[in-house]
Scaffold this motif. Sequence first.
Motif, mmCIF file in Angstrom:
data_model
loop_
_atom_site.group_PDB
_atom_site.id
_atom_site.type_symbol
_atom_site.label_atom_id
_atom_site.label_comp_id
_atom_site.label_asym_id
_atom_site.label_seq_id
_atom_site.Cartn_x
_atom_site.Cartn_y
_atom_site.Cartn_z
ATOM 1 N N GLN A 368 0.966 -1.273 -0.062
ATOM 2 C CA GLN A 368 0.034 -0.121 0.032
ATOM 3 C C GLN A 368 0.872 1.114 0.062
ATOM 4 O O GLN A 368 0.461 2.409 -0.098
ATOM 5 C CB GLN A 368 -0.815 -0.200 1.425
ATOM 6 N N ASP A 369 2.040 1.162 0.411
ATOM 7 C CA ASP A 369 2.894 2.277 0.485
ATOM 8 C C ASP A 369 3.653 2.684 -0.568
ATOM 9 O O ASP A 369 4.357 3.722 -0.754
ATOM 10 C CB ASP A 369 3.872 2.059 1.614
ATOM 11 N N VAL A 370 3.561 1.647 -1.680
ATOM 12 C CA VAL A 370 4.304 2.208 -2.955
ATOM 13 C C VAL A 370 3.509 3.324 -3.779
ATOM 14 O O VAL A 370 2.386 3.173 -3.656
ATOM 15 C CB VAL A 370 4.192 0.689 -3.872
ATOM 16 N N GLU A 371 4.461 4.193 -4.111
ATOM 17 C CA GLU A 371 3.736 5.299 -4.711
ATOM 18 C C GLU A 371 4.145 5.359 -6.340
ATOM 19 O O GLU A 371 5.466 4.756 -6.571
ATOM 20 C CB GLU A 371 4.017 6.456 -3.998
ATOM 21 N N PRO A 372 3.649 5.986 -7.452
ATOM 22 C CA PRO A 372 4.269 6.290 -8.594
ATOM 23 C C PRO A 372 5.588 6.833 -8.513
ATOM 24 O O PRO A 372 5.685 7.813 -7.920
ATOM 25 C CB PRO A 372 3.286 7.036 -9.325
ATOM 26 N N CYS A 373 6.566 6.344 -9.156
ATOM 27 C CA CYS A 373 7.833 6.976 -9.197
ATOM 28 C C CYS A 373 8.619 6.675 -10.415
ATOM 29 O O CYS A 373 8.140 5.905 -11.315
ATOM 30 C CB CYS A 373 8.702 6.373 -8.104
ATOM 31 N N VAL A 374 9.856 7.305 -10.635
ATOM 32 C CA VAL A 374 10.798 7.158 -11.850
ATOM 33 C C VAL A 374 12.198 6.844 -11.036
ATOM 34 O O VAL A 374 12.394 7.265 -9.774
ATOM 35 C CB VAL A 374 11.010 8.308 -12.915
ATOM 36 N N SER A 375 13.077 6.259 -12.058
ATOM 37 C CA SER A 375 14.537 6.463 -11.319
ATOM 38 C C SER A 375 15.434 7.066 -12.084
ATOM 39 O O SER A 375 15.527 7.069 -13.317
ATOM 40 C CB SER A 375 15.096 5.078 -10.935
ATOM 41 N N GLY A 376 16.285 7.954 -11.642
ATOM 42 C CA GLY A 376 17.161 8.514 -12.389
ATOM 43 C C GLY A 376 17.887 9.884 -11.547
ATOM 44 O O GLY A 376 17.752 10.127 -10.683
ATOM 45 N N PRO A 377 18.572 10.773 -12.650
ATOM 46 C CA PRO A 377 18.839 10.612 -14.010
ATOM 47 C C PRO A 377 20.062 9.613 -14.454
ATOM 48 O O PRO A 377 20.219 9.343 -15.532
ATOM 49 C CB PRO A 377 19.018 11.940 -14.203
ATOM 50 N N LYS A 378 20.758 9.042 -13.329
ATOM 51 C CA LYS A 378 21.978 8.343 -13.735
ATOM 52 C C LYS A 378 21.993 7.018 -13.418
ATOM 53 O O LYS A 378 23.147 6.201 -13.470
ATOM 54 C CB LYS A 378 23.082 9.182 -13.706
ATOM 55 N N ARG A 379 21.100 6.592 -12.286
ATOM 56 C CA ARG A 379 21.399 5.232 -11.485
ATOM 57 C C ARG A 379 19.920 4.709 -11.305
ATOM 58 O O ARG A 379 19.118 5.402 -10.891
ATOM 59 C CB ARG A 379 22.148 5.168 -10.267
ATOM 60 N N PRO A 380 19.783 3.207 -11.367
ATOM 61 C CA PRO A 380 18.636 2.700 -11.197
ATOM 62 C C PRO A 380 17.992 2.625 -9.707
ATOM 63 O O PRO A 380 16.682 2.697 -9.593
ATOM 64 C CB PRO A 380 18.827 1.089 -11.691
ATOM 65 N N HIS A 381 18.656 3.023 -8.822
ATOM 66 C CA HIS A 381 18.334 3.012 -7.350
ATOM 67 C C HIS A 381 18.166 4.504 -6.979
ATOM 68 O O HIS A 381 17.660 4.851 -5.863
ATOM 69 C CB HIS A 381 19.028 2.275 -6.690
ATOM 70 N N ASP A 382 18.364 5.322 -7.770
ATOM 71 C CA ASP A 382 18.173 6.963 -7.284
ATOM 72 C C ASP A 382 16.588 7.094 -7.719
ATOM 73 O O ASP A 382 16.327 7.735 -8.639
ATOM 74 C CB ASP A 382 18.915 7.902 -7.964
ATOM 75 N N ARG A 383 15.460 6.537 -6.880
ATOM 76 C CA ARG A 383 14.183 6.483 -6.860
ATOM 77 C C ARG A 383 13.465 8.040 -6.591
ATOM 78 O O ARG A 383 14.145 8.705 -5.557
ATOM 79 C CB ARG A 383 13.549 5.715 -6.114
ATOM 80 N N VAL A 384 13.027 8.544 -7.623
ATOM 81 C CA VAL A 384 12.417 9.937 -7.350
ATOM 82 C C VAL A 384 10.626 9.599 -7.402
ATOM 83 O O VAL A 384 10.122 9.293 -8.408
ATOM 84 C CB VAL A 384 12.667 10.755 -8.754
ATOM 85 N N PRO A 385 10.043 9.785 -6.355
ATOM 86 C CA PRO A 385 8.537 9.882 -6.366
ATOM 87 C C PRO A 385 8.128 11.007 -7.442
ATOM 88 O O PRO A 385 8.642 12.019 -7.732
ATOM 89 C CB PRO A 385 8.103 10.548 -4.851
ATOM 90 N N LEU A 386 7.031 10.419 -8.246
ATOM 91 C CA LEU A 386 6.638 11.309 -9.338
ATOM 92 C C LEU A 386 6.095 12.691 -8.939
ATOM 93 O O LEU A 386 6.500 13.792 -9.625
ATOM 94 C CB LEU A 386 5.278 10.725 -10.076
ATOM 95 N N LYS A 387 5.611 12.789 -7.629
ATOM 96 C CA LYS A 387 4.823 14.182 -7.113
ATOM 97 C C LYS A 387 6.261 15.231 -6.825
ATOM 98 O O LYS A 387 6.290 16.371 -6.885
ATOM 99 C CB LYS A 387 4.037 14.042 -6.269
ATOM 100 N N GLU A 388 7.673 14.612 -6.676
ATOM 101 C CA GLU A 388 8.761 15.339 -6.461
ATOM 102 C C GLU A 388 9.602 15.408 -7.558
ATOM 103 O O GLU A 388 10.760 16.096 -7.658
ATOM 104 C CB GLU A 388 9.652 14.695 -5.520
ATOM 105 N N MET A 389 9.028 15.095 -8.853
ATOM 106 C CA MET A 389 10.062 15.195 -10.112
ATOM 107 C C MET A 389 10.662 16.464 -10.660
ATOM 108 O O MET A 389 11.761 16.633 -10.865
ATOM 109 C CB MET A 389 9.421 14.288 -11.167
ATOM 110 N N LYS A 390 9.635 17.175 -10.436
ATOM 111 C CA LYS A 390 10.047 18.763 -11.058
ATOM 112 C C LYS A 390 11.216 19.305 -10.100
ATOM 113 O O LYS A 390 12.143 19.812 -10.706
ATOM 114 C CB LYS A 390 8.963 19.579 -11.151
ATOM 115 N N ALA A 391 10.961 19.136 -8.832
ATOM 116 C CA ALA A 391 12.000 19.822 -7.733
ATOM 117 C C ALA A 391 13.150 18.986 -8.187
ATOM 118 O O ALA A 391 14.230 19.666 -7.905
ATOM 119 C CB ALA A 391 11.310 19.825 -6.426
ATOM 120 N N ASP A 392 13.128 17.701 -8.199
ATOM 121 C CA ASP A 392 14.230 17.093 -8.221
ATOM 122 C C ASP A 392 15.226 17.358 -9.311
ATOM 123 O O ASP A 392 16.455 17.419 -9.449
ATOM 124 C CB ASP A 392 13.745 15.555 -8.294
ATOM 125 N N TRP A 393 14.346 17.622 -10.687
ATOM 126 C CA TRP A 393 14.930 17.902 -11.866
ATOM 127 C C TRP A 393 15.670 19.271 -11.683
ATOM 128 O O TRP A 393 16.965 19.328 -12.057
ATOM 129 C CB TRP A 393 14.020 18.054 -12.902
#
Length: 610
Positions: A368-393
């Motif tokens: 239940q705790d898993v949320e939509p996310c991507v990983s990057g920009p250069k490593r598979p384990h650098d997970r970024v929750p989708l809602k934080e993607m713009k700030a992370d970029w």
Amino acid sequence: MATRNAFEKILKTLEKPGGGEFGKYYSFTALDDPRIDRLPYSIRILLESAIRNCDEFQVTTKDVEKILDWENTSPKQVEIPFKPARVLLQDFTGVPAVVDLACMRDAMNRLGGDSNKINPLVPVDLVIDHSVQVDVARSENAVQANMELEFQRNKERFGFLKWGSNAFHNMLVVPPGSGIVHQVNLEYLGRVVFNTDGVLYPDSVVGTDSHTTMIDGLGVAGWGVGGIEAEAAMLGQPMSMVLPGVVGFKLSRKLRSGVTATDLVLTVTQMLRKHGVVGKFVEFYGEGMSELSLADRATIANMSPEYGATMGFFPVDHVTLQYLKLTGRSDDTICMIESYLRANKMFVDYSQPQIERVYSSCLELNLQDVEPCVSGPKRPHDRVPLKEMKADWHSCLDSKVGFKGFAVPKESQSKVAEFTFHGTPAQLRHGDVVIAAITSCTNTSNPSVMLGAALVAKKACDLGLEVKPWIKTSLAPGSGVVTKYLQKSGMQKYLNQLGFNIVGYGCTTCIGNSGDLDESVASAITENDIVAAAVLSGNRNFEGRVHPLTRANYLASPPLVVAYALAGTVDIDFETEPIGLGKDGKKIYFRDIWPSSEEVADVVQSSVLP
């Protein structure tokens, strides 16, 4: 020298439910050792192999005892021999192994012997999937065009492999265009239980590809090895390995609506990298297992190399048997698999009370705790929750050059590169997507994310959204099965409309076979030093791997790949900013095109058939 098997007294007959027998097997019950019930399922496979191959020469009773006493011996880094049931090769790393066998035949001829005696001693399957490149994309005839180029470039190699498939016994070569090796392994090659000369034993495999671990999702122990180890296994030699620790990974509850298997695997990868699992097996268990389809399990098992484990293992249960039925294994075969694994304490039946197994360490995840996310920009384990993607970029643009940084000066961050694409004026900014690829063994074998991507495409087309023509979009399914269910669902046309035409059945963009970008796009990136982005449903995103010109590479689920292609940039907050303008100039948001889990399940139910 080799002697008779020291454990032949525990060789028992497995009866068929309706009379007759399946064959003989080395029975754990007859061994009558209470330690077996406490062993992780993955270690039981190593134990069975050692018992069956115990000749006091290559494998000794001392080796069997080491595995039986796993609880005490594994922390001491003891070595054991392991003889896998079969070997898996692909066309990059597998060719040298076949060349060596051919050289042995030449040597045998020179010595005046019978060269036909040189053959693999265990079944060897080689799947050709690493050669196809995305030279042609966004075109109805892309598959044909790319395959013709593939055959031109690899004529000599393919000719040699065709010779090998006819010359050697025990070797199957799966031709180009069939699919990705690990998907073909799941759907077709995986035996789960072998029956050789009347003896039953669990399937196990080593492969010359790191993602061989995908088969662990089917309850088959498998992992990637180097070419020399694979060759030794082909010639009947045991592998020497350290008896691994096993991390127990407990799963509970179920994924929320709209969350994908890709979001789950990126979360698991981050957790396990943090925990530290190099050289260990990871074994999944818990009531959450019944909520995970086999394709979801295979997705998690596939990324074992990214989280650092030797295996991410899912023991055989009812879900596994359902998948075997779905993929056309015969009822007799499935009955044999279930009967053998139940008789030999290797089948998990969640309807019965579970005996507590011992693990080296444990982790737990509430699905239940898993949320939509991507990983990057250069490593598979650098997970970024989708809602934080713009700030992370923006943080990546600011930060000094590193795994999470590009060091773009503040005054250059809003730079716009003007260029002309086939006569049309166009622009590129930092974070603009130039490659969007639905690719790789990790995700394209999973109907829920593939049909999820198709539903996103359908909703986008219905609302009038388009993908910019200079974004290189592609779809490379793991096997022809994917094409069948995309066509049956009537959804392929929407993916085509957005430029996600099928480009081939192979690894493509995920291993860097992404082909060239359009010259105008490539020039705009290099002349203006733009940090361009690729979004792909792959498993690795190290800088320079996907394409030399995409410095930012994000791993995402197939539906998110489509969403980012439509947005045209990773510099977007999907919660608050529109993806684009619809037919009537109305702003379209991410929530307008994202399907619910129920919508996806309905399409899967009606389109994915045996």
